[in-house]
Design an enzyme around this catalytic site. Sequence first.
Site, mmCIF file in Angstrom:
data_model
loop_
_atom_site.group_PDB
_atom_site.id
_atom_site.type_symbol
_atom_site.label_atom_id
_atom_site.label_comp_id
_atom_site.label_asym_id
_atom_site.label_seq_id
_atom_site.Cartn_x
_atom_site.Cartn_y
_atom_site.Cartn_z
ATOM 1 C CD GLN A 10 22.727 49.583 33.427
ATOM 2 O OE1 GLN A 10 22.935 48.395 33.621
ATOM 3 N NE2 GLN A 10 22.134 50.013 32.337
ATOM 4 C CB SER A 88 23.486 45.391 40.137
ATOM 5 O OG SER A 88 23.061 44.826 38.910
ATOM 6 C CG LEU A 89 28.503 46.747 36.446
ATOM 7 C CD1 LEU A 89 28.759 45.802 35.315
ATOM 8 C CD2 LEU A 89 28.713 48.170 36.074
ATOM 9 N NE ARG A 113 25.785 41.627 35.231
ATOM 10 C CZ ARG A 113 25.172 42.689 35.747
ATOM 11 N NH1 ARG A 113 25.321 43.864 35.170
ATOM 12 N NH2 ARG A 113 24.397 42.579 36.806
ATOM 13 C CG HIS A 188 19.080 42.056 39.226
ATOM 14 N ND1 HIS A 188 20.179 41.254 39.440
ATOM 15 C CD2 HIS A 188 19.580 43.285 38.911
ATOM 16 C CE1 HIS A 188 21.285 41.972 39.276
ATOM 17 N NE2 HIS A 188 20.946 43.197 38.951
ATOM 18 C CD GLN A 237 25.065 40.369 39.776
ATOM 19 O OE1 GLN A 237 24.824 40.571 38.601
ATOM 20 N NE2 GLN A 237 25.977 41.043 40.432
#
Length: 290
Positions: A10, A88-89, A113, A188, A237
């Site tokens: 993102q 991340s994503l 998510r 996170h 995560q």
Amino acid sequence: MKIAWVFPGQGSQIVGMGVDLQETPIGQAKFEQAEDILGWSVLEKCQAQETELSRTLYTQPCLYVIESILADLLVQNGQLPDLVAGHSLGEYSALYAARSFDFTTGLELVKRRAELMDKALGGKMAALMKFDRQQLEDAIAANADVVLANDNSEEQVVISGTPEGVDAILAQVKAKRAVPLKVSGAFHSPFMTDAAQEFQGLLDSCKFADAKVPVLSNVDPTPTQSATMLKERLMKQMTGSVRWREIMLCLPQEGITHGVEVGPGKVLTGLIKRTCPEIKLTNVGKMSEL
């Protein structure tokens, strides 16, 4: 020659991304599959106003779909990675590229998510550029309301926590630049625990296979192909730090000579270029770059 494919997360989205991919049979099929699962059109969102595309609910599935199509087109062109990683994503796209799960499983996970993260409220995140790392680490250690969310490089990090906690760190730590991120939640960080617990039910029910190539995970940047381990790491995560700086340092250790950023933008390319200048880098974000 050893090649790593890296997938951005993102923040790398741009209006118009992926539109040219509908001209390919792979792209067409995936966009149709995605609409059935999501209940809305990825192509429409990618051509919407930037504010709409940048909403977590839409950004994450759009990036996953586009990055998956690009990965499939690379494979169709006879290219294969020796190792994958995602920011991340982007880890979901990396796991799909490594065939740890199929496209629909990945999209179901990303959809949930995105819904959970879109609902997260009351947190704050901020990026710091060119700062004193020791000073930052000491300040975070003394503040229970803030964590290091993204360790992107030696000179760039993202902190996450309560608005008061993040503001306190920004007031304490000298940085060349500090930019609050346009997100609603403290991603996170342990503040995402409730969302992570809701997510776990879906993740538990999903079938993972051993990856075809090693994957470097955000929460543990050591290469593995184990389905069990990759699933466990993905579970951590949402509340764990993105250890991208360590992932980059691992690339030369694994003999990687070439890196391909698969997805829109050049965020990861820039980070890798400064951290591992010996790695040759290319970007594949649209048809003309394939």
